[in-house]
Write an enzyme that holds these catalytic residues in place. Sequence first.
Site, PDB file in Angstrom:
ATOM      1  CG  ASP A  13       1.474  29.800 -11.975  1.00  0.00           C
ATOM      2  OD1 ASP A  13       2.508  30.432 -11.675  1.00  0.00           O
ATOM      3  OD2 ASP A  13       1.162  28.707 -11.472  1.00  0.00           O
ATOM      4  NE  ARG A  93      -8.457  21.065 -13.668  1.00  0.00           N
ATOM      5  CZ  ARG A  93      -8.794  21.934 -12.711  1.00  0.00           C
ATOM      6  NH1 ARG A  93      -9.983  22.516 -12.725  1.00  0.00           N
ATOM      7  NH2 ARG A  93      -7.959  22.220 -11.740  1.00  0.00           N
ATOM      8  CG  ASP A 122      -5.945  19.236 -13.145  1.00  0.00           C
ATOM      9  OD1 ASP A 122      -6.859  18.389 -13.129  1.00  0.00           O
ATOM     10  OD2 ASP A 122      -5.637  19.926 -12.162  1.00  0.00           O
ATOM     11  CB  SER A 174      -0.056  23.195  -5.660  1.00  0.00           C
ATOM     12  OG  SER A 174      -0.975  23.041  -6.718  1.00  0.00           O
TER      13      SER A 174
END
Length: 429
Positions: A13, A93, A122, A174
């Site tokens: 990605d 994050r 996120d 994922s």
Amino acid sequence: MKKVVLAYSGGLDTSVAVAWLREQYAAEVVTLTVDLGGGSLREGVERRAMRAGASRAYVVDARERFVRDFVWPHLRADALYQGVYPLATALARPLIAQLLVEVAQREGADAVAHGCTGKGNDQVRFDVAVHALDPGLTVVAPMRVGMGLSREQEIEYAEARGIEIPVTRESPYSVDVNLWGRSCETGVLEDPWVTPPTDAYDWTVAAHAAPAAVQIALEFEGGVPVGLDGERLDPVILVERLNALGGAHGVGRVDHVEDRLVGIKSREIYEAPAAEILHVAHRALEGLTLTKDTLRFDRIVADELAQLTYDGLWFSALHRDLRGYSLSSQRVVSGEVRVRLDHGSAVVIGRRSPLSLYDRALATYDKDDAFDHASAVGFIEIFGLPLRTEAARHGAVGHRHGAAWSWTEPLLADLPTSVTDPEVAGAAG
Ligand code: ARG
């Protein structure tokens, strides 16, 4: 947009995103890869970034800062989202966002980018944190603004541009990993009724497959762990060891239907052996060293901090101030905890502290009992005063008192009861 710093994992990605950003915006792309442990750093990530078209590739080892400055404050506060999720992904994050901003400033970039989709937490965490730290930066999320390609399309796109396609087999899930835990979602897990298949787990064995139970001893100072089995260890090593050990004993699996910030319920499988062991041990030590009022108040702080972190509000004043409270109140949470890792569970089997509030002379039922039993009478007299007053004026709630608000039926009339009176007892004897 002239120059953009992309949070780069090295996966397909974000590799495609490098090329996509260059083509879409005619911008220079600098990548930033942050090593947070737990297998988050892929080999050859710089090479991959450059092949995909980056002008520069930063790789930052942030493991130590991650544990000390992001994980530990949450352990100190016992902060778990919805009571179960140790927040591994959420804690990473703000750290990554801060690094994105610092690299952007160093590089003179006008934008940062990340590979989040438009329906997760996120994206919110990145966007909100970046804008708190530098409101002048634009945040681009290619997956949210038109890059949305299927895996097949991404492979085609990458092949056409000579972008390296990661050889790792395509995961049916994922997954996000760092030192503090592994998060796994999508695929068959999207049915909350479905048992997670074995391949959803990577860090932990099934409880039944665990070897015989082991005991460990953890040492804490000021609410954070500093040693394992008598050996002082750096935070990163300590967490790594507990992940390996806990994982081998099946400790740290969480199967949770969670409430995302964007309003969706989603089913997540977490593996966080070190987090589970440390949270359990830490709470046990708090029970010994903190007063009941502090313990009660800390439940509020824990939930509040977990929610703020989950919601991406790390850089808010409230978050900072709650961390400050926690750091201060945890100064006495020092000592040792013994934990048994036993087929999937981490069970506290002992704790001690030089700052313990536990007083055996007060607690004991032995002859050296130092507690003044007689003074309990006066204490109860005063303690019970409001309730006696209320019952006298309003009637005791639970008893029939007029028609309007009798909640409870009498007990004795309805329950099977045997009564033995003296004559019967005498006759039988
Ligand atoms: N739901 C968790 C969170 O929002 C984990 C998300 C992790 N991402 C993933 N691809 N599994 O913090």
